[in-house]
Design a protein around this motif. Structure first.
Motif, short mmCIF file in Angstrom:
data_model
loop_
_atom_site.label_atom_id
_atom_site.label_comp_id
_atom_site.label_asym_id
_atom_site.label_seq_id
_atom_site.Cartn_x
_atom_site.Cartn_y
_atom_site.Cartn_z
N GLU A 26 0.82 -1.20 0.00
CA GLU A 26 0.00 0.00 0.00
C GLU A 26 0.86 1.26 0.00
OE1 GLU A 26 -1.53 -1.99 2.93
OE2 GLU A 26 -3.07 -2.91 1.70
N GLU A 27 2.01 1.20 0.67
CA GLU A 27 2.89 2.36 0.71
C GLU A 27 3.40 2.69 -0.69
OE1 GLU A 27 5.86 1.39 3.61
OE2 GLU A 27 4.52 1.86 5.27
N ARG A 28 3.48 1.72 -1.56
CA ARG A 28 3.97 1.97 -2.93
C ARG A 28 2.92 2.62 -3.81
NH1 ARG A 28 6.57 -3.35 -2.39
NH2 ARG A 28 4.80 -4.21 -3.50
N VAL A 29 1.67 2.66 -3.39
CA VAL A 29 0.63 3.30 -4.18
C VAL A 29 0.71 4.81 -3.95
CG1 VAL A 29 -1.86 3.54 -4.54
CG2 VAL A 29 -0.89 1.29 -4.04
N TRP A 89 -1.59 10.16 -3.80
CA TRP A 89 -1.64 11.61 -3.94
C TRP A 89 -1.54 12.07 -5.39
CZ3 TRP A 89 2.19 8.69 -1.83
CH2 TRP A 89 3.39 8.63 -2.55
N SER A 90 -1.23 11.15 -6.31
CA SER A 90 -0.97 11.53 -7.70
C SER A 90 -1.85 10.75 -8.68
CB SER A 90 0.50 11.26 -8.00
OG SER A 90 0.77 11.41 -9.37
N SER A 91 -2.56 11.45 -9.54
CA SER A 91 -3.37 10.86 -10.62
C SER A 91 -4.26 9.70 -10.18
CB SER A 91 -2.46 10.39 -11.76
OG SER A 91 -1.66 11.44 -12.21
N PRO A 92 -5.14 9.91 -9.20
CA PRO A 92 -6.03 8.83 -8.78
C PRO A 92 -7.08 8.51 -9.85
CG PRO A 92 -6.61 10.86 -7.67
CD PRO A 92 -5.38 11.15 -8.48
N GLU A 93 -7.65 7.32 -9.77
CA GLU A 93 -8.71 6.91 -10.70
C GLU A 93 -10.01 7.63 -10.38
OE1 GLU A 93 -8.68 2.57 -10.35
OE2 GLU A 93 -6.49 2.75 -10.29
N ARG A 94 -10.25 7.87 -9.09
CA ARG A 94 -11.46 8.57 -8.65
C ARG A 94 -11.23 9.15 -7.27
NH1 ARG A 94 -16.14 9.72 -9.92
NH2 ARG A 94 -17.87 9.86 -8.50
N THR A 95 -11.79 10.33 -7.04
CA THR A 95 -11.73 10.96 -5.71
C THR A 95 -13.09 11.58 -5.41
OG1 THR A 95 -11.01 13.10 -6.56
CG2 THR A 95 -9.28 11.56 -5.90
N GLY A 96 -13.36 11.81 -4.15
CA GLY A 96 -14.57 12.53 -3.78
C GLY A 96 -14.96 12.31 -2.34
N LYS A 154 -7.25 4.19 -6.16
CA LYS A 154 -6.06 4.12 -7.01
C LYS A 154 -5.44 2.73 -6.91
CE LYS A 154 -2.07 6.16 -8.79
NZ LYS A 154 -1.14 7.23 -8.67
N GLN A 155 -5.14 2.15 -8.05
CA GLN A 155 -4.43 0.87 -8.16
C GLN A 155 -5.01 -0.22 -7.25
OE1 GLN A 155 -0.37 2.09 -7.39
NE2 GLN A 155 0.01 2.41 -9.57
N GLY A 156 -6.33 -0.33 -7.27
CA GLY A 156 -6.97 -1.41 -6.52
C GLY A 156 -7.07 -1.19 -5.03
N LYS A 157 -6.88 0.04 -4.59
CA LYS A 157 -7.00 0.38 -3.17
C LYS A 157 -7.94 1.56 -3.02
CE LYS A 157 -3.41 -2.28 -1.86
NZ LYS A 157 -3.36 -3.22 -2.96
N LEU A 158 -8.83 1.50 -2.04
CA LEU A 158 -9.73 2.61 -1.73
C LEU A 158 -9.26 3.20 -0.40
CD1 LEU A 158 -12.25 4.25 -2.50
CD2 LEU A 158 -13.60 2.58 -1.23
N GLN A 165 -10.90 -5.73 -12.24
CA GLN A 165 -9.51 -5.63 -12.70
C GLN A 165 -8.55 -6.31 -11.74
OE1 GLN A 165 -9.01 -1.36 -12.98
NE2 GLN A 165 -8.71 -1.52 -15.18
N HIS A 166 -8.72 -6.09 -10.45
CA HIS A 166 -7.73 -6.54 -9.48
C HIS A 166 -8.01 -7.94 -8.94
CE1 HIS A 166 -6.90 -2.26 -9.80
NE2 HIS A 166 -5.66 -2.66 -9.62
N SER A 167 -9.15 -8.54 -9.29
CA SER A 167 -9.40 -9.92 -8.87
C SER A 167 -9.31 -10.87 -10.03
CB SER A 167 -10.76 -10.10 -8.23
OG SER A 167 -11.40 -8.95 -7.94
N ARG A 168 -9.06 -10.36 -11.23
CA ARG A 168 -9.08 -11.21 -12.43
C ARG A 168 -8.07 -12.35 -12.33
NH1 ARG A 168 -9.05 -7.69 -17.25
NH2 ARG A 168 -11.18 -7.46 -16.61
N SER A 169 -6.84 -12.08 -11.90
CA SER A 169 -5.84 -13.14 -11.86
C SER A 169 -6.24 -14.23 -10.86
CB SER A 169 -4.46 -12.58 -11.52
OG SER A 169 -4.50 -11.93 -10.28
N LEU A 170 -6.81 -13.85 -9.74
CA LEU A 170 -7.29 -14.83 -8.76
C LEU A 170 -8.43 -15.64 -9.36
CD1 LEU A 170 -7.34 -16.01 -5.90
CD2 LEU A 170 -8.87 -14.16 -5.26
N ALA A 171 -9.37 -14.97 -10.01
CA ALA A 171 -10.52 -15.67 -10.60
C ALA A 171 -10.06 -16.64 -11.69
CB ALA A 171 -11.52 -14.67 -11.16
#
Length: 156
Positions: free
Chosen positions: A21-24, A27-34, A54-58, A129-135
Motif C-alpha cells: 500500500e505504501e507503494r501506491v 496523492w498523484s493521478s487517482p482513478e477517482r476521488t470525492g 487508485k491501483q486497486g486500493k480505496l 480488474q484486481h481480482s481477475r488473476s485470482l478468478a
C-alpha cells in the motif's frame, strides 16, 4: 494487537499500511476521488471523508488536501471485496451503498444518485480488474478438478 491499536487510533477497518500500500502514490493521478460519508467500524457514527481510488486500493482521509505526507485513515484493498451495490433499502437513506468483503459490510453515503452510481461503477471495475488473476486461477483449478473427477465418477 498492532492492527487493533492502529484501528482504534486511526479508525476504520484497515490494517496498518503494508509495503504494497505504501507503494501506491495515492496523492498523484487517482482513478477517482470525492467526498463520501462513511459509517465507523466500531462506533457506528457517520463521518464525512475524502476517498481516493487508485491501483486497486480505496483510501480515505479526513480532508481533501492529499499529499505524499498524508496518512490515510484507512484503506480497503478492492481485490478483497465481493460486492459493491446500492443500500438505500438497508440503511433507509438516499444515495447509500455498501461494499462487502468476506468479513464485513461497510456502508457509505454519496452526495447524489449520480455520484453513488459513479462510485459503484468505479469500485466495481476496480474489483474486476484486481481480482481477475485470482478468478482465472480458480477457474483453472476448478476445471482441472472436474476433469480428474470424471473418470473416477464413471467407474462408480
Amino acid at each position: 494487537m498492532a492492527a487493533s491499536l492502529w484501528r482504534s487510533v486511526f479508525g476504520g477497518s484497515a490494517a496498518p499500511m503494508e509495503e504494497e500500500e505504501e507503494r501506491v502514490a495515492f496523492w498523484s493521478s487517482p482513478e477517482r476521488t470525492g467526498w463520501l460519508t462513511k459509517q465507523g467500524e466500531y462506533i457506528k457514527t457517520w463521518r464525512r471523508r475524502w476517498f481516493v481510488l487508485k491501483q486497486g486500493k480505496l483510501f480515505w482521509f479526513k480532508d481533501s488536501t492529499v499529499t505524499r505526507a498524508s496518512t490515510p485513515r484507512g484503506v480497503i484493498p478492492v481485490a478483497s471485496c465481493l460486492t459493491v451495490k446500492g443500500a438505500e433499502d438497508v440503511l433507509n437513506r438516499a444515495f447509500a451503498f455498501e461494499i462487502s468483503t468476506r468479513g464485513e459490510t461497510m456502508y457509505f453515503i454519496a452526495d447524489s444518485e449520480k455520484e453513488k452510481e459513479e462510485w459503484i461503477n468505479s469500485i466495481g471495475r476496480s474489483i474486476v480488474q484486481h481480482s481477475r488473476s485470482l478468478a482465472d486461477a480458480e477457474v483453472v483449478d476448478y476445471d482441472s478438478t472436474k476433469r480428474s473427477a470424471k473418470p473416477s465418477s464413471s467407474s462408480d
